[in-house]
Scaffold this motif. Structure first.
Motif, PDB file in Angstrom:
ATOM      1  N   ARG A  63       0.837  -1.207   0.000  1.00  0.00           N
ATOM      2  CA  ARG A  63       0.000   0.000   0.000  1.00  0.00           C
ATOM      3  C   ARG A  63       0.870   1.254   0.000  1.00  0.00           C
ATOM      4  O   ARG A  63       0.582   2.213  -0.711  1.00  0.00           O
ATOM      5  CB  ARG A  63      -0.908  -0.005   1.230  1.00  0.00           C
ATOM      6  CG  ARG A  63      -2.038  -1.030   1.163  1.00  0.00           C
ATOM      7  CD  ARG A  63      -2.781  -1.087   2.486  1.00  0.00           C
ATOM      8  NE  ARG A  63      -3.890  -2.050   2.447  1.00  0.00           N
ATOM      9  CZ  ARG A  63      -4.506  -2.501   3.521  1.00  0.00           C
ATOM     10  NH1 ARG A  63      -4.124  -2.099   4.731  1.00  0.00           N
ATOM     11  NH2 ARG A  63      -5.497  -3.369   3.408  1.00  0.00           N
ATOM     12  N   ALA A  64       1.921   1.243   0.813  1.00  0.00           N
ATOM     13  CA  ALA A  64       2.788   2.419   0.897  1.00  0.00           C
ATOM     14  C   ALA A  64       3.501   2.683  -0.429  1.00  0.00           C
ATOM     15  O   ALA A  64       3.709   3.843  -0.805  1.00  0.00           O
ATOM     16  CB  ALA A  64       3.800   2.243   2.018  1.00  0.00           C
ATOM     17  N   LEU A  65       3.867   1.620  -1.139  1.00  0.00           N
ATOM     18  CA  LEU A  65       4.530   1.757  -2.437  1.00  0.00           C
ATOM     19  C   LEU A  65       3.536   1.952  -3.581  1.00  0.00           C
ATOM     20  O   LEU A  65       3.937   2.129  -4.722  1.00  0.00           O
ATOM     21  CB  LEU A  65       5.405   0.530  -2.727  1.00  0.00           C
ATOM     22  CG  LEU A  65       6.687   0.387  -1.909  1.00  0.00           C
ATOM     23  CD1 LEU A  65       7.386  -0.927  -2.229  1.00  0.00           C
ATOM     24  CD2 LEU A  65       7.632   1.565  -2.152  1.00  0.00           C
ATOM     25  N   ARG A  66       2.236   1.865  -3.247  1.00  0.00           N
ATOM     26  CA  ARG A  66       1.147   2.038  -4.230  1.00  0.00           C
ATOM     27  C   ARG A  66       1.213   0.985  -5.332  1.00  0.00           C
ATOM     28  O   ARG A  66       1.061   1.275  -6.528  1.00  0.00           O
ATOM     29  CB  ARG A  66       1.191   3.451  -4.826  1.00  0.00           C
ATOM     30  CG  ARG A  66       1.116   4.552  -3.782  1.00  0.00           C
ATOM     31  CD  ARG A  66       1.396   5.921  -4.353  1.00  0.00           C
ATOM     32  NE  ARG A  66       1.564   6.916  -3.293  1.00  0.00           N
ATOM     33  CZ  ARG A  66       2.074   8.127  -3.485  1.00  0.00           C
ATOM     34  NH1 ARG A  66       2.455   8.498  -4.696  1.00  0.00           N
ATOM     35  NH2 ARG A  66       2.206   8.968  -2.466  1.00  0.00           N
ATOM     36  N   LEU A  67       1.461  -0.252  -4.906  1.00  0.00           N
ATOM     37  CA  LEU A  67       1.526  -1.361  -5.859  1.00  0.00           C
ATOM     38  C   LEU A  67       0.128  -1.891  -6.144  1.00  0.00           C
ATOM     39  O   LEU A  67      -0.763  -1.836  -5.298  1.00  0.00           O
ATOM     40  CB  LEU A  67       2.390  -2.498  -5.297  1.00  0.00           C
ATOM     41  CG  LEU A  67       3.838  -2.174  -4.933  1.00  0.00           C
ATOM     42  CD1 LEU A  67       4.531  -3.427  -4.417  1.00  0.00           C
ATOM     43  CD2 LEU A  67       4.588  -1.599  -6.129  1.00  0.00           C
ATOM     44  N   GLU A  68      -0.046  -2.416  -7.330  1.00  0.00           N
ATOM     45  CA  GLU A  68      -1.284  -3.101  -7.660  1.00  0.00           C
ATOM     46  C   GLU A  68      -1.307  -4.440  -6.937  1.00  0.00           C
ATOM     47  O   GLU A  68      -0.279  -4.955  -6.487  1.00  0.00           O
ATOM     48  CB  GLU A  68      -1.394  -3.304  -9.169  1.00  0.00           C
ATOM     49  CG  GLU A  68      -1.476  -2.013  -9.969  1.00  0.00           C
ATOM     50  CD  GLU A  68      -1.627  -2.278 -11.452  1.00  0.00           C
ATOM     51  OE1 GLU A  68      -1.617  -3.465 -11.859  1.00  0.00           O
ATOM     52  OE2 GLU A  68      -1.749  -1.297 -12.215  1.00  0.00           O
ATOM     53  N   GLU A  69      -2.480  -5.039  -6.796  1.00  0.00           N
ATOM     54  CA  GLU A  69      -2.613  -6.316  -6.103  1.00  0.00           C
ATOM     55  C   GLU A  69      -1.707  -7.361  -6.752  1.00  0.00           C
ATOM     56  O   GLU A  69      -1.723  -7.543  -7.961  1.00  0.00           O
ATOM     57  CB  GLU A  69      -4.061  -6.793  -6.140  1.00  0.00           C
ATOM     58  CG  GLU A  69      -4.299  -8.053  -5.333  1.00  0.00           C
ATOM     59  CD  GLU A  69      -5.763  -8.457  -5.279  1.00  0.00           C
ATOM     60  OE1 GLU A  69      -6.049  -9.537  -4.741  1.00  0.00           O
ATOM     61  OE2 GLU A  69      -6.607  -7.675  -5.779  1.00  0.00           O
ATOM     62  N   GLY A  70      -0.913  -8.024  -5.933  1.00  0.00           N
ATOM     63  CA  GLY A  70       0.020  -9.027  -6.434  1.00  0.00           C
ATOM     64  C   GLY A  70       1.310  -8.446  -6.969  1.00  0.00           C
ATOM     65  O   GLY A  70       2.182  -9.195  -7.434  1.00  0.00           O
ATOM     66  N   GLY A  71       1.460  -7.115  -6.915  1.00  0.00           N
ATOM     67  CA  GLY A  71       2.675  -6.478  -7.406  1.00  0.00           C
ATOM     68  C   GLY A  71       3.883  -6.837  -6.568  1.00  0.00           C
ATOM     69  O   GLY A  71       3.766  -7.162  -5.384  1.00  0.00           O
ATOM     70  N   THR A  72       5.058  -6.776  -7.162  1.00  0.00           N
ATOM     71  CA  THR A  72       6.287  -7.153  -6.469  1.00  0.00           C
ATOM     72  C   THR A  72       7.172  -5.948  -6.204  1.00  0.00           C
ATOM     73  O   THR A  72       7.006  -4.876  -6.801  1.00  0.00           O
ATOM     74  CB  THR A  72       7.092  -8.199  -7.269  1.00  0.00           C
ATOM     75  OG1 THR A  72       7.439  -7.644  -8.548  1.00  0.00           O
ATOM     76  CG2 THR A  72       6.266  -9.459  -7.474  1.00  0.00           C
ATOM     77  N   ALA A  73       8.122  -6.145  -5.301  1.00  0.00           N
ATOM     78  CA  ALA A  73       9.099  -5.114  -4.954  1.00  0.00           C
ATOM     79  C   ALA A  73      10.437  -5.792  -4.706  1.00  0.00           C
ATOM     80  O   ALA A  73      10.510  -7.011  -4.502  1.00  0.00           O
ATOM     81  CB  ALA A  73       8.651  -4.342  -3.712  1.00  0.00           C
ATOM     82  N   MET A  74      11.490  -5.005  -4.748  1.00  0.00           N
ATOM     83  CA  MET A  74      12.820  -5.544  -4.457  1.00  0.00           C
ATOM     84  C   MET A  74      13.089  -5.434  -2.962  1.00  0.00           C
ATOM     85  O   MET A  74      13.027  -4.350  -2.385  1.00  0.00           O
ATOM     86  CB  MET A  74      13.897  -4.773  -5.233  1.00  0.00           C
ATOM     87  CG  MET A  74      15.303  -5.333  -5.041  1.00  0.00           C
ATOM     88  SD  MET A  74      15.462  -7.053  -5.646  1.00  0.00           S
ATOM     89  CE  MET A  74      15.276  -6.767  -7.418  1.00  0.00           C
ATOM     90  N   LEU A  75      13.341  -6.569  -2.332  1.00  0.00           N
ATOM     91  CA  LEU A  75      13.648  -6.623  -0.904  1.00  0.00           C
ATOM     92  C   LEU A  75      15.150  -6.657  -0.703  1.00  0.00           C
ATOM     93  O   LEU A  75      15.855  -7.440  -1.337  1.00  0.00           O
ATOM     94  CB  LEU A  75      13.032  -7.868  -0.271  1.00  0.00           C
ATOM     95  CG  LEU A  75      13.559  -8.264   1.125  1.00  0.00           C
ATOM     96  CD1 LEU A  75      13.186  -7.212   2.165  1.00  0.00           C
ATOM     97  CD2 LEU A  75      13.042  -9.633   1.526  1.00  0.00           C
TER      98      LEU A  75
END
Length: 254
Positions: free
Chosen positions: A128-140
């Motif tokens: 939510r904070a990154l404003r990703l779409e549902e199922g969206g990914t991010a780099m950890l």
């Protein structure tokens, strides 16, 4: 009328809580000799066994240390206050990450150890904070920070994939100067950050990684970093052992 709320914890835990506060507030300074068991027994109107249990709790938590034949003493260091504002500005070119530079100013040895770098589906609050779409990914990017070889913080930082893919953010090595300097060089300077601070029991991951004694809680910081136009460029979940650190904030009045 509701019934008064009572402290139903065992007396030893309540006594330990009272002494813990004296230590963390600085009223009992490092190196101070703790009153004798007899003095504490009289003060708290309890048995010697209960006093011994309370002191053992604080020894396990590293607040107190016993010296055979001498007595019990307050540990040699106070809880350290961390000022998050000191770390928001990117490091100058060629300089280490500010967290490490600030450690040097305090005459401490700081270092980071990388744990994991991976493309993941982040926790809901991060997405939510990154404003990703549902199922969206991010780099950890997950790492542990050490001060004088003691684990000081467990850090999970998440970055939008459109920023991270093909950059040092996706590299398993540490980033020279830290992510703020890298992002600034990529055209995403840090403009502001929102911090939400909480205290809670440690998870197993945190308990092991931070070498937390007994039931000491952790300080949790949920941080969102913004660039131009309020674009979120980093979300970090940071945990620190609450018996060793305090969070400090300075607010300038207009």
């Amino acid at each position: 009328m509701p019934e008064p709320h009572e402290d139903k914890r065992p007396l030893a835990e309540r006594i330990a809580a009272e002494i813990r506060k004296l230590i963390m507030s600085g009223e009992w300074e490092p190196g101070r000799k703790v009153p004798t068991n007899e003095e504490l027994r009289t003060r708290y109107e309890t048995s010697n066994v209960t006093i011994q249990r309370a002191l053992q709790i604080l020894k396990d938590e590293k607040f107190l240390e016993g010296q055979t034949g001498v007595g019990v003493f307050v540990r040699g260091e106070r809880a350290q206050t961390i000022q998050p504002a000191h770390f928001i500005t990117p490091s100058e070119p060629g300089q280490p990450y500010r967290w490490l530079a600030e450690a040097v100013k305090r005459e401490q040895r700081g270092r980071y150890k990388m744990r994991e770098v991976a493309e993941v589906v982040p926790p809901v609050e991060v997405a939510r904070a990154l404003r990703l779409e549902e199922g969206g990914t991010a780099m950890l990017r997950s790492r542990i920070g050490f001060l004088d070889d003691q684990p000081a913080e467990l850090v999970h930082s998440y970055y939008p994939m459109e920023l991270a893919r093909g950059t040092r953010l996706a590299d398993h090595r540490l980033i020279p100067g830290g992510s703020p300097a890298l992002l600034q060089g990529m055209g995403y300077p840090t403009r502001s950050q929102d911090d939400a601070v909480a205290a809670r029991p440690a998870t197993t991951e945190e308990y092991v990684a931070l070498e937390i004694p007994r039931d000491v809680p952790v300080i949790e910081v949920f941080r969102i970093v913004y660039s131009d136009n309020e674009k979120p460029i980093e979300v970090t979940l940071l945990t620190k052992p609450a018996h060793r650190f305090k969070m400090g904030y300075r607010i300038e009045m207009p």
